[in-house]
Design an enzyme around this catalytic site. Structure first.
Site, PDB file in Angstrom:
ATOM      1  N   HIS A 194      44.302 -11.053   4.759  1.00 14.00           N
ATOM      2  CA  HIS A 194      43.928  -9.915   5.613  1.00 14.00           C
ATOM      3  C   HIS A 194      44.132  -8.567   4.923  1.00 14.00           C
ATOM      4  CE1 HIS A 194      43.568  -8.817  10.141  1.00 14.00           C
ATOM      5  NE2 HIS A 194      43.066  -7.861   9.406  1.00 14.00           N
ATOM      6  N   TYR A 245      45.026 -10.791  15.599  1.00 16.25           N
ATOM      7  CA  TYR A 245      44.338 -10.444  16.849  1.00 16.25           C
ATOM      8  C   TYR A 245      44.874 -11.235  18.045  1.00 16.25           C
ATOM      9  CZ  TYR A 245      40.974  -8.714  13.343  1.00 16.25           C
ATOM     10  OH  TYR A 245      40.379  -8.113  12.259  1.00 16.25           O
TER      11      TYR A 245
HETATM   12  N1  LIG Z   1      40.022  -6.848   7.810  1.00 14.85           N
HETATM   13  C1  LIG Z   1      40.488  -5.785   8.423  1.00 14.85           C
HETATM   14  O1  LIG Z   1      41.500  -5.184   8.010  1.00 14.85           O
HETATM   15  C2  LIG Z   1      39.780  -5.269   9.645  1.00 14.85           C
HETATM   16  C3  LIG Z   1      40.107  -4.007  10.170  1.00 14.85           C
HETATM   17  C4  LIG Z   1      39.414  -3.560  11.302  1.00 14.85           C
HETATM   18  C5  LIG Z   1      38.422  -4.349  11.883  1.00 14.85           C
HETATM   19  N2  LIG Z   1      38.149  -5.575  11.355  1.00 14.85           N
HETATM   20  C6  LIG Z   1      37.089  -6.441  11.953  1.00 14.85           C
HETATM   21  O2  LIG Z   1      35.920  -5.675  12.172  1.00 14.85           O
HETATM   22  C7  LIG Z   1      35.524  -5.791  13.538  1.00 14.85           C
HETATM   23  C8  LIG Z   1      34.801  -4.560  14.005  1.00 14.85           C
HETATM   24  O3  LIG Z   1      35.580  -3.397  13.815  1.00 14.85           O
HETATM   25  P1  LIG Z   1      36.182  -2.523  15.007  1.00 14.85           P
HETATM   26  O4  LIG Z   1      36.351  -3.359  16.207  1.00 14.85           O
HETATM   27  O5  LIG Z   1      37.404  -1.902  14.454  1.00 14.85           O
HETATM   28  O6  LIG Z   1      35.124  -1.338  15.199  1.00 14.85           O
HETATM   29  P2  LIG Z   1      33.523  -1.210  15.389  1.00 14.85           P
HETATM   30  O7  LIG Z   1      32.872  -2.539  15.438  1.00 14.85           O
HETATM   31  O8  LIG Z   1      33.066  -0.205  14.403  1.00 14.85           O
HETATM   32  O9  LIG Z   1      33.437  -0.492  16.802  1.00 14.85           O
HETATM   33  C9  LIG Z   1      33.812  -1.131  17.977  1.00 14.85           C
HETATM   34  C10 LIG Z   1      33.756  -0.110  19.108  1.00 14.85           C
HETATM   35  O10 LIG Z   1      32.407   0.332  19.318  1.00 14.85           O
HETATM   36  C11 LIG Z   1      31.968   0.002  20.638  1.00 14.85           C
HETATM   37  N3  LIG Z   1      30.593  -0.463  20.531  1.00 14.85           N
HETATM   38  C12 LIG Z   1      30.152  -1.661  20.073  1.00 14.85           C
HETATM   39  N4  LIG Z   1      28.812  -1.714  20.056  1.00 14.85           N
HETATM   40  C13 LIG Z   1      28.385  -0.524  20.508  1.00 14.85           C
HETATM   41  C14 LIG Z   1      27.092   0.027  20.715  1.00 14.85           C
HETATM   42  N5  LIG Z   1      25.986  -0.657  20.458  1.00 14.85           N
HETATM   43  N6  LIG Z   1      27.018   1.307  21.221  1.00 14.85           N
HETATM   44  C15 LIG Z   1      28.135   2.013  21.509  1.00 14.85           C
HETATM   45  N7  LIG Z   1      29.383   1.550  21.308  1.00 14.85           N
HETATM   46  C16 LIG Z   1      29.515   0.284  20.821  1.00 14.85           C
HETATM   47  C17 LIG Z   1      32.930  -1.056  21.148  1.00 14.85           C
HETATM   48  O11 LIG Z   1      33.128  -0.946  22.534  1.00 14.85           O
HETATM   49  P3  LIG Z   1      32.688  -2.139  23.566  1.00 14.85           P
HETATM   50  O12 LIG Z   1      33.483  -3.350  23.203  1.00 14.85           O
HETATM   51  O13 LIG Z   1      33.055  -1.586  24.897  1.00 14.85           O
HETATM   52  O14 LIG Z   1      31.201  -2.334  23.387  1.00 14.85           O
HETATM   53  C18 LIG Z   1      34.235  -0.675  20.415  1.00 14.85           C
HETATM   54  O15 LIG Z   1      34.912   0.343  21.112  1.00 14.85           O
HETATM   55  C19 LIG Z   1      36.846  -6.082  14.255  1.00 14.85           C
HETATM   56  O16 LIG Z   1      36.631  -6.585  15.549  1.00 14.85           O
HETATM   57  C20 LIG Z   1      37.488  -7.032  13.297  1.00 14.85           C
HETATM   58  O17 LIG Z   1      36.938  -8.320  13.467  1.00 14.85           O
HETATM   59  C21 LIG Z   1      38.789  -6.037  10.240  1.00 14.85           C
END
Ligand SMILES: NC(=O)c1ccc[n+]([C@@H]2O[C@H](COP(=O)([O-])OP(=O)(O)OC[C@H]3O[C@@H](n4cnc5c(N)ncnc54)[C@H](OP(=O)(O)O)[C@@H]3O)[C@@H](O)[C@H]2O)c1
Length: 274
Positions: free
Chosen positions: A111, A53
């Site tokens: 990861h 990240y």
């Molecule tokens: N280990 C892995 O391979 C892996 C892969 C992917 C992700 N991850 C981890 O998981 C975390 C979360 O996953 P993600 O970022 O991919 O997706 P997510 O948390 O499912 O969705 C994030 C998206 O939803 C929006 N959002 C957040 N809260 C909201 C709400 N209450 N209402 C409407 N929209 C909302 C955010 O926009 P805004 O920021 O504008 O609110 C962003 O665009 C990552 O940040 C990372 O730490 C790990």
């Protein structure tokens, strides 16, 4: 500052972690630092970053600047795919430590299960753990075949497995496998990046509880004892995602949501890398 009623889990090694945390993927520079500051102020005590990240420095800055004592915050970072291997893992860990600059890391994760590198990388994590350079070690994207393979060479059981998981990707067999082995399951991309927020079934449950679809999905994870790390860099949405400790889903609602699985993924299927 409030930590009201938030739920915790205790790993098999005795370390405690909040079930709900902030994921900081795709946040950069000042945005990442601000999001962590806001999250800590709201009451979040779990921050999930990764070398991938490229924001470990900013995450560390926000944690060091915060009035919240370091020992109340649980920090996870991850080994980058290009750094897998024994010596390169040890080196990558040192780099993450230097960038974060927060004395210790609560959990270090592999990861992604990279073909041909999984064993050496895990053995390096075990070395870091036995030398007490990290408080706990775990994996990400390890579906059952990867966990079974890990069993054949591991001395330490991972404390945590972070995978894509939601009602639309309800991997029940993995959840039960992890429960049986005392591996805490953690849901990434828990909000399905908003792609299912207009599903009328989730809107109906949300309306009944006067909550949002995001809150309903996050609560569904909590009811299953699954940790979740939604990402938001908007303070109102950070607050919204944290306001899930004042209601419960009914058994019927849980059962209904458990039936929505459609193997829906927004990230690659780790099995394609087996
Ligand atoms: N280990 C892995 O391979 C892996 C892969 C992917 C992700 N991850 C981890 O998981 C975390 C979360 O996953 P993600 O970022 O991919 O997706 P997510 O948390 O499912 O969705 C994030 C998206 O939803 C929006 N959002 C957040 N809260 C909201 C709400 N209450 N209402 C409407 N929209 C909302 C955010 O926009 P805004 O920021 O504008 O609110 C962003 O665009 C990552 O940040 C990372 O730490 C790990």
């Amino acid at each position: 500052m409030s930590t009201t009623n938030q739920l915790y889990t205790t790993f098999h090694n005795g370390i405690k972690m909040p079930l709900l945390g902030l994921g900081v993927y795709d946040m950069h520079n000042a945005e990442a630092e601000k999001a962590v500051e806001d999250a800590l102020e709201i009451g979040y005590r779990l921050i999930d970053t990764a070398s991938l990240y490229r924001n470990e420095k900013e995450i560390g800055n926000a944690i060091r600047k915060s009035a919240v004592p370091r020992e109340e915050i649980f920090v996870t970072t991850k080994l980058g795919n290009g750094d897998q291997g024994f010596e390169s893992t040890l080196k990558a860990f040192d780099t993450s430590m230097k960038l974060l600059d927060i004395d210790y890391i609560d959990c270090y994760l592999v990861h992604w299960p990279i073909r041909g590198k999984r064993k050496e990388s895990w053995l390096a994590l075990e070395k870091l753990y036995t030398e007490k350079r990290v408080r706990s070690i775990g994996v990400a994207n390890y579906l059952i075949p990867f966990l079974e393979e890990l069993d054949s060479y591991a001395t330490e059981v991972p404390v945590l497995n972070q995978v894509e998981f939601s009602p639309y990707l309800y991997i029940k067999d993995l959840m039960e496998y992890c429960q049986q082995r005392n591996i805490q399951l953690q849901s990434y991309t828990p909000l399905v990046r908003g792609k299912k927020f207009s599903d009328p079934r989730i809107l109906a449950i949300a309306a009944r509880h006067v909550k949002s679809p995001a809150q309903i999905i996050l609560r569904w994870n909590m009811e299953h004892g699954v940790s979740a790390i939604p990402k938001s860099s908007n303070k109102n949405r950070l607050q919204e995602n944290f306001d899930i400790f004042d209601f419960s889903l009914t058994a019927a609602e849980l059962k209904e949501m458990d039936s929505w699985n459609e193997n829906y993924r927004v990230v690659d299927n780790p099995m394609d890398y087996y």
